[in-house]
Design an enzyme around this catalytic site. Structure first.
Site, PDB file in Angstrom:
ATOM      1  N   CYS A   2      47.583  32.209  34.407  1.00 50.94           N
ATOM      2  CA  CYS A   2      48.812  31.476  34.078  1.00 50.94           C
ATOM      3  C   CYS A   2      49.191  30.592  35.275  1.00 50.94           C
ATOM      4  O   CYS A   2      49.031  30.985  36.418  1.00 50.94           O
ATOM      5  CB  CYS A   2      50.003  32.363  33.743  1.00 50.94           C
ATOM      6  SG  CYS A   2      49.781  33.378  32.293  1.00 50.94           S
ATOM      7  N   ARG A  27      43.739  28.183  35.655  1.00 47.14           N
ATOM      8  CA  ARG A  27      44.345  29.514  35.698  1.00 47.14           C
ATOM      9  C   ARG A  27      44.572  30.104  34.311  1.00 47.14           C
ATOM     10  O   ARG A  27      44.909  31.277  34.174  1.00 47.14           O
ATOM     11  CB  ARG A  27      45.697  29.451  36.421  1.00 47.14           C
ATOM     12  CG  ARG A  27      45.620  28.960  37.841  1.00 47.14           C
ATOM     13  CD  ARG A  27      46.997  28.924  38.456  1.00 47.14           C
ATOM     14  NE  ARG A  27      47.533  30.244  38.636  1.00 47.14           N
ATOM     15  CZ  ARG A  27      47.331  31.007  39.704  1.00 47.14           C
ATOM     16  NH1 ARG A  27      46.588  30.562  40.686  1.00 47.14           N
ATOM     17  NH2 ARG A  27      47.868  32.197  39.792  1.00 47.14           N
ATOM     18  N   TRP A  75      47.586  32.172  30.099  1.00 50.26           N
ATOM     19  CA  TRP A  75      46.431  33.006  29.774  1.00 50.26           C
ATOM     20  C   TRP A  75      47.045  34.264  29.174  1.00 50.26           C
ATOM     21  O   TRP A  75      47.698  35.034  29.880  1.00 50.26           O
ATOM     22  CB  TRP A  75      45.627  33.322  31.041  1.00 50.26           C
ATOM     23  CG  TRP A  75      44.339  34.030  30.765  1.00 50.26           C
ATOM     24  CD1 TRP A  75      43.141  33.443  30.475  1.00 50.26           C
ATOM     25  CD2 TRP A  75      44.100  35.446  30.788  1.00 50.26           C
ATOM     26  NE1 TRP A  75      42.183  34.418  30.296  1.00 50.26           N
ATOM     27  CE2 TRP A  75      42.734  35.645  30.471  1.00 50.26           C
ATOM     28  CE3 TRP A  75      44.898  36.564  31.020  1.00 50.26           C
ATOM     29  CZ2 TRP A  75      42.160  36.912  30.401  1.00 50.26           C
ATOM     30  CZ3 TRP A  75      44.329  37.827  30.950  1.00 50.26           C
ATOM     31  CH2 TRP A  75      42.974  37.987  30.643  1.00 50.26           C
ATOM     32  N   ASN A 101      54.379  34.203  35.229  1.00 52.19           N
ATOM     33  CA  ASN A 101      52.977  34.560  35.431  1.00 52.19           C
ATOM     34  C   ASN A 101      52.975  36.016  35.881  1.00 52.19           C
ATOM     35  O   ASN A 101      53.662  36.354  36.830  1.00 52.19           O
ATOM     36  CB  ASN A 101      52.419  33.608  36.512  1.00 52.19           C
ATOM     37  CG  ASN A 101      51.079  34.032  37.047  1.00 52.19           C
ATOM     38  OD1 ASN A 101      50.369  34.806  36.431  1.00 52.19           O
ATOM     39  ND2 ASN A 101      50.730  33.519  38.214  1.00 52.19           N
ATOM     40  N   GLY A 102      52.247  36.875  35.175  1.00 50.75           N
ATOM     41  CA  GLY A 102      52.228  38.291  35.548  1.00 50.75           C
ATOM     42  C   GLY A 102      52.465  39.160  34.322  1.00 50.75           C
ATOM     43  O   GLY A 102      52.369  38.691  33.190  1.00 50.75           O
ATOM     44  N   GLU A 496      24.189  37.757  39.042  1.00 44.93           N
ATOM     45  CA  GLU A 496      25.007  36.539  39.121  1.00 44.93           C
ATOM     46  C   GLU A 496      24.477  35.460  38.151  1.00 44.93           C
ATOM     47  O   GLU A 496      25.263  34.754  37.516  1.00 44.93           O
ATOM     48  CB  GLU A 496      25.021  36.019  40.571  1.00 44.93           C
ATOM     49  CG  GLU A 496      25.799  34.751  40.819  1.00 44.93           C
ATOM     50  CD  GLU A 496      27.287  34.818  40.445  1.00 44.93           C
ATOM     51  OE1 GLU A 496      27.797  35.903  40.171  1.00 44.93           O
ATOM     52  OE2 GLU A 496      27.908  33.741  40.399  1.00 44.93           O
ATOM     53  N   LYS A 500      26.776  33.848  35.221  1.00 45.56           N
ATOM     54  CA  LYS A 500      26.999  32.419  35.025  1.00 45.56           C
ATOM     55  C   LYS A 500      26.639  32.035  33.595  1.00 45.56           C
ATOM     56  O   LYS A 500      27.341  31.284  32.940  1.00 45.56           O
ATOM     57  CB  LYS A 500      26.134  31.567  35.987  1.00 45.56           C
ATOM     58  CG  LYS A 500      26.524  31.580  37.440  1.00 45.56           C
ATOM     59  CD  LYS A 500      27.782  30.830  37.781  1.00 45.56           C
ATOM     60  CE  LYS A 500      29.001  31.638  37.729  1.00 45.56           C
ATOM     61  NZ  LYS A 500      29.508  32.503  38.657  1.00 45.56           N
ATOM     62  N   GLU A 503      29.289  33.400  31.164  1.00 45.43           N
ATOM     63  CA  GLU A 503      30.599  32.778  31.328  1.00 45.43           C
ATOM     64  C   GLU A 503      30.696  31.420  30.661  1.00 45.43           C
ATOM     65  O   GLU A 503      31.691  31.126  30.016  1.00 45.43           O
ATOM     66  CB  GLU A 503      30.907  32.564  32.826  1.00 45.43           C
ATOM     67  CG  GLU A 503      31.364  33.799  33.554  1.00 45.43           C
ATOM     68  CD  GLU A 503      31.656  33.500  35.014  1.00 45.43           C
ATOM     69  OE1 GLU A 503      32.703  33.933  35.500  1.00 45.43           O
ATOM     70  OE2 GLU A 503      30.836  32.839  35.688  1.00 45.43           O
ATOM     71  N   HIS A 519      12.434  50.743  31.711  1.00 46.01           N
ATOM     72  CA  HIS A 519      13.270  51.899  31.376  1.00 46.01           C
ATOM     73  C   HIS A 519      14.268  51.555  30.274  1.00 46.01           C
ATOM     74  O   HIS A 519      15.443  51.928  30.360  1.00 46.01           O
ATOM     75  CB  HIS A 519      13.990  52.407  32.623  1.00 46.01           C
ATOM     76  CG  HIS A 519      13.058  52.842  33.709  1.00 46.01           C
ATOM     77  ND1 HIS A 519      12.189  53.902  33.565  1.00 46.01           N
ATOM     78  CD2 HIS A 519      12.826  52.329  34.941  1.00 46.01           C
ATOM     79  CE1 HIS A 519      11.473  54.032  34.674  1.00 46.01           C
ATOM     80  NE2 HIS A 519      11.841  53.084  35.523  1.00 46.01           N
ATOM     81  N   LYS A 619      40.353  31.413  36.107  1.00 47.32           N
ATOM     82  CA  LYS A 619      39.709  31.491  37.416  1.00 47.32           C
ATOM     83  C   LYS A 619      40.343  32.544  38.313  1.00 47.32           C
ATOM     84  O   LYS A 619      39.652  33.245  39.036  1.00 47.32           O
ATOM     85  CB  LYS A 619      39.770  30.129  38.107  1.00 47.32           C
ATOM     86  CG  LYS A 619      38.977  30.115  39.391  1.00 47.32           C
ATOM     87  CD  LYS A 619      38.535  28.746  39.760  1.00 47.32           C
ATOM     88  CE  LYS A 619      37.615  28.781  40.961  1.00 47.32           C
ATOM     89  NZ  LYS A 619      36.308  29.378  40.646  1.00 47.32           N
TER      90      LYS A 619
END
Ligand code: G6P
Length: 624
Positions: A2, A27, A75, A101-102, A496, A500, A503, A519, A619
């Site tokens: 947010c 955000r 968000w 925000n929160g 990573e 990526k 995402e 395995h 982000k």
């Protein structure tokens, strides 16, 4: 998570607020809204589900005008993504508007109490609206007698303090009241909020990038600060009502630094910035003379550094993967037992940690709630806790006892790229410094420094593979997902690479240590599920080769990243070979991750994804 922007001044507030929101869109981008107080002392609001572009259209169709107001990009945490749930929210009178925000954890209990007291005017499902109603009620109760504007200001600030004392949870808020001209209030606990100080105008924002085009003078608010902001002044106080004295600092970067330039996406720009950002992460920190790294920001003397017996690296997402590489690097260079912990797990469990444990909180934003929680918990337990952050004035940077800044410049693309390689450089510098105080010889230290200094040019070489990687990506647009494998230093790079890919392409992707293939994962191998192997020609190359043969035998396509000698050995096995420059093993991740960033990028572009603002992500994750 947010984004909030507030403005009070002489200019038209709407374009400033919209511009700020666009810069904060990283955000969160589920919905957006704006509340402006017009010349008739009426709050005009426009809000809608969707992005800032949708909000701009709404405003273009029905303009709002005024010289102070607040705005928000959301968000979603509490309540679906709908127009009603978009911020700002109002109190019961509709005269007070609030952006938040929160998370207000006890909002249900507060709401029930308000309803019992006769308040039935709730229009959304959000926790934020409950806070707006609570502040509004407290304000009205305090204004039973007629008061002048100055008194109203004081009473509104008091109402904010009283309400926030009842709140359990986190908040960064911005607020306006239609009865009080040219006045906005901000407050924070757990969610960042910065005050931008201008000439006859002031700003509030979740992040300075929203306001750096207007002012580079900023005051970073602390938890429990409440700030009353007017055109020509601001007043900071605590929840308890004590006056707070804060320094105005200069923002390190300019509005130019947060432009996309000629690049189609921030992510691509940031990938291509890595020769510079990697250089900046080590600038002034290498001592050729002493064959070591100099990290004064750690605030530790040689004796204290020498006494470190254990290291814990903690973070989330990409930062956690950097920590995983760091574990291999620090153990190999310094031979100090090093553990990596998911910040979200670490903070809630009793990890046995001997005295002389050094904890590093790794975070690009420096605001990630779980990483901050881990930092606070390890400080509470008495461990020395340091930050590896990019955002200089962030909460993690301020609350740690020292640390190392990345100096990577603003990272806007939601998928972290350049911050990751900067984190790897810093973890290597930490390994080098601690290693040179223990087992690492001057010759080895000097070789490491030479290799580190060569990195920016080698990254440039890797970036030249962009066209090849784009062509490979085009071959694999129809696939059902991708698997990523690596060993040792490159195992976290497999994680990573998969992150990526997930995402920004939304393809199924998983990363594993190569040897784990047999395995269970091998059951997934089929012609429409390519495997990416990170397999430099190192001591374990032949083992990676065996794993590739196992995939090949089951008709799984293979993309291999290797170094020059490896490329020859991979003929006839890998379908595509990406050849990286030769480099010491512990530095290879800094090169090998770059083709994977580019691969995810080109697959995402090929699939028409919104690269810089992928679905459902944000982000900076300031909620738990
Ligand atoms: C979010 C972002 C990731 C990032 C993680 C940690 O999940 O989407 O890209 O790696 O947060 O962020 P930090 O700012 O703490 O490095």
């Amino acid at each position: 998570m947010c984004g909030i922007v507030g403005y009070v001044g002489r200019a038209e507030a709407t374009p400033i607020l919209l511009d700020g929101l666009r810069r904060l869109e990283y955000r969160g981008y589920d919905s957006a809204g704006i509340a402006i107080v017009d010349a008739h002392h009426k709050i005009e609001t426009r809000k809608c589900a969707g992005r800032i572009a949708s909000l701009s259209k709404l405003i273009a169709a029905k303009p709002v005008s005024g010289s102070y107001g607040i705005s928000h990009t959301r968000w979603a945490t509490h309540g679906k993504v709908t127009d009603e749930n978009a911020h700002p929210h109002f109190d019961a009178t509709g005269r007070l508007a609030l952006a938040h925000n929160g998370v207000i954890e006890n909002y249900q209990a507060l709401k029930e109490q308000l309803i019992q007291d006769g308040d039935t005017n709730f229009r959304s499902e959000t926790d934020t609206e409950v806070l707006a109603h609570l502040i509004g009620k407290l304000y009205i109760d305090s204004c039973a007698t007629t008061v002048d504007v100055e008194q109203k200001k004081g009473r509104l600030v008091n109402a904010v303090r009283t309400a926030l004392k009842q709140v359990i949870g986190t908040y960064g808020i911005a607020m306006v009241h239609a009865d009080i001209p040219d006045f906005i209030i901000g407050a924070r606990r757990g969610s960042p909020l910065v005050l931008g100080v201008g000439k006859d105008e002031n700003f509030l924002a979740s992040d300075v990038s929203a306001i750096v085009a207007y002012t580079r003078d900023a005051v970073y608010l602390n938890d429990f600060d409440v700030v009353a902001v007017e055109r020509g002044k601001f007043e900071i106080s605590s929840l308890a009502g004590e006056a707070g004295d804060r320094q105005v600092s200069k923002v390190e970067f300019t509005a130019e630094d947060i432009k996309k330039g000629d690049y189609p996406h921030y992510m691509l720009k940031e990938i291509f910035e890595q020769p510079v950002s990697v250089h900046d992460a080590m600038r002034g920190r290498l001592s050729l003379e002493e064959c070591t790294a100099k990290l004064g920001g750690l605030n530790m003397n040689p004796q204290q550094l020498r006494e470190v017996e254990r290291i814990v690296l903690t973070g989330c997402g990409t930062a956690l993967h950097a920590g995983m590489v760091g574990e291999y690097v620090i153990e190999s260079l310094a031979n100090i037992p090093t553990e990596v912990e998911y910040a979200s797990e670490f903070r809630h469990r009793n990890t046995p940690m001997p005295n002389n444990t050094l904890v590093f909180a790794i975070s690009q934003s420096g605001e990630t709630a779980d990483t901050l929680g881990a930092l606070r918990e390890s400080r509470r337990k008495g461990h020395r806790t340091l930050g590896i952050c990019n955002n200089v004035a962030s909460t993690i940077a301020r609350e740690s006892e020292g640390g190392v800044y990345m100096h990577a410049g603003p990272e806007i693309g939601v998928a972290a790229t350049k911050s990751f390689t900067s984190q790897l450089v810093i973890l290597t510098l930490i390994g080098l410094l601690l290693g040179r105080m223990r087992n690492l010889s001057t010759a080895e230290g000097s070789r490491m420094i030479g290799a580190l200094e060569a990195l920016p040019d080698q990254i440039k070489e890797v970036l030249q593979l962009n066209d090849q990687i784009e062509a490979i990506a085009k071959k694999y647009l129809e696939v059902n997902g991708m698997l990523f494998f690596g060993r040792q230093f490159n195992f976290p790079i497999a994680l990573e690479g998969a992150l990526k890919m997930k995402e920004i392409t939304y393809l199924f992707a998983e990363g594993h240590p190569s040897a784990e293939l047999k395995h269970g994962i091998i059951a997934l191998v089929r012609p429409d599920l390519p495997s990416v192997f990170i397999a430099p020609d190192d001591a374990i190359f032949s083992k990676n080769l065996n794993n590739m043969e196992q995939v090949k035998a089951r008709k799984g396509p293979i993309i291999a990243l290797t170094s020059s000698d490896g490329a020859k050995k991979l003929k006839g096995i890998a379908d595509d070979v990406i050849t990286l420059p030769d480099i010491p093993d512990c530095l290879m991740p800094i090169l090998s991750v770059i083709p994977l960033q580019l691969l995810a990028y080109h697959v995402a572009v090929g699939l028409g994804r919104d690269v810089d603002k992928p679905r459902n992500l944000a982000k900076s994750v300031t909620v738990e």
